[in-house]
Design a protein around this motif. Structure first.
Motif, PDB file in Angstrom:
ATOM      1  N   VAL A 134      -7.598  -2.722  -0.662  1.00 24.31           N
ATOM      2  CA  VAL A 134      -7.433  -4.035  -0.042  1.00 24.31           C
ATOM      3  C   VAL A 134      -8.821  -4.634   0.120  1.00 24.31           C
ATOM      4  CG1 VAL A 134      -6.605  -5.322   1.951  1.00 24.31           C
ATOM      5  CG2 VAL A 134      -5.333  -3.314   1.153  1.00 24.31           C
ATOM      6  N   ALA A 135      -9.064  -5.702  -0.620  1.00 26.42           N
ATOM      7  CA  ALA A 135     -10.363  -6.379  -0.578  1.00 26.42           C
ATOM      8  C   ALA A 135     -10.305  -7.544   0.396  1.00 26.42           C
ATOM      9  CB  ALA A 135     -10.733  -6.870  -1.971  1.00 26.42           C
ATOM     10  N   ASP A 136     -11.429  -7.882   0.935  1.00 25.76           N
ATOM     11  CA  ASP A 136     -11.604  -9.023   1.839  1.00 25.76           C
ATOM     12  C   ASP A 136     -11.038  -8.785   3.231  1.00 25.76           C
ATOM     13  OD1 ASP A 136     -12.772 -10.403  -0.324  1.00 25.76           O
ATOM     14  OD2 ASP A 136     -10.819 -11.115  -0.974  1.00 25.76           O
ATOM     15  N   ALA A 137     -10.687  -7.538   3.558  1.00 27.42           N
ATOM     16  CA  ALA A 137     -10.153  -7.244   4.894  1.00 27.42           C
ATOM     17  C   ALA A 137     -11.217  -7.489   5.964  1.00 27.42           C
ATOM     18  CB  ALA A 137      -9.645  -5.811   4.957  1.00 27.42           C
ATOM     19  N   ARG A 176      -6.807  -9.300  -0.753  1.00 27.95           N
ATOM     20  CA  ARG A 176      -6.393  -9.018  -2.126  1.00 27.95           C
ATOM     21  C   ARG A 176      -6.048  -7.544  -2.258  1.00 27.95           C
ATOM     22  NH1 ARG A 176     -11.147 -10.068  -5.543  1.00 27.95           N
ATOM     23  NH2 ARG A 176     -12.266  -9.544  -3.643  1.00 27.95           N
ATOM     24  N   ILE A 177      -4.900  -7.267  -2.847  1.00 30.82           N
ATOM     25  CA  ILE A 177      -4.529  -5.898  -3.163  1.00 30.82           C
ATOM     26  C   ILE A 177      -4.882  -5.689  -4.630  1.00 30.82           C
ATOM     27  CG2 ILE A 177      -2.677  -4.203  -3.307  1.00 30.82           C
ATOM     28  CD1 ILE A 177      -1.265  -5.764  -1.071  1.00 30.82           C
ATOM     29  N   GLU A 209       0.835  -1.203   0.000  1.00 31.75           N
ATOM     30  CA  GLU A 209       0.000   0.000   0.000  1.00 31.75           C
ATOM     31  C   GLU A 209       0.871   1.255   0.000  1.00 31.75           C
ATOM     32  OE1 GLU A 209      -4.179  -0.398   2.184  1.00 31.75           O
ATOM     33  OE2 GLU A 209      -2.501  -0.983   3.476  1.00 31.75           O
ATOM     34  N   SER A 210       1.928   1.240   0.776  1.00 31.95           N
ATOM     35  CA  SER A 210       2.849   2.378   0.841  1.00 31.95           C
ATOM     36  C   SER A 210       3.560   2.594  -0.492  1.00 31.95           C
ATOM     37  CB  SER A 210       3.872   2.145   1.953  1.00 31.95           C
ATOM     38  OG  SER A 210       4.826   3.171   1.987  1.00 31.95           O
ATOM     39  N   LEU A 211       4.003   1.493  -1.123  1.00 34.85           N
ATOM     40  CA  LEU A 211       4.648   1.599  -2.438  1.00 34.85           C
ATOM     41  C   LEU A 211       3.702   2.219  -3.455  1.00 34.85           C
ATOM     42  CD1 LEU A 211       6.434  -1.879  -2.705  1.00 34.85           C
ATOM     43  CD2 LEU A 211       7.548   0.351  -2.420  1.00 34.85           C
TER      44      LEU A 211
END
Length: 81
Positions: free
Chosen positions: A29-32, A47-48, A17-19
């Motif tokens: 970010v899915a499915d968190a 999933r990203i 996420e930072s990159l």
């Protein structure tokens, strides 16, 4: 959305996420929220996801960070154009 990475590793998720943020690439970010259903045992990978138009650049950034083994394979539907 392009499925860039699937992982249960919260550190990897945060790093990617930072990159993406540093490169100006939006990601999700899915499915968190699935941890509620699974009891927080980390069975369901997160999933990203990135915009398909930015997928090639996002993949290059992940590879440059030495994380190429974490990338999901390309599919025919991922090919830009």
């Amino acid at each position: 959305m392009h499925d860039l990475i699937r992982t249960n590793d919260p550190v990897l998720i945060s790093f990617v996420e930072s990159l993406m943020r540093d490169a100006g690439i939006g990601c999700m970010v899915a499915d968190a929220g699935m941890s509620i259903l699974e009891g927080s045992v980390g069975v369901i990978p997160r999933r990203i996801l990135v915009d398909p138009d930015m997928a090639a650049q996002a993949r290059r950034i992940v590879m440059d960070a030495g994380l190429e083994d974490e990338l999901r394979p390309w599919t025919d539907s991922d090919t830009p154009g």
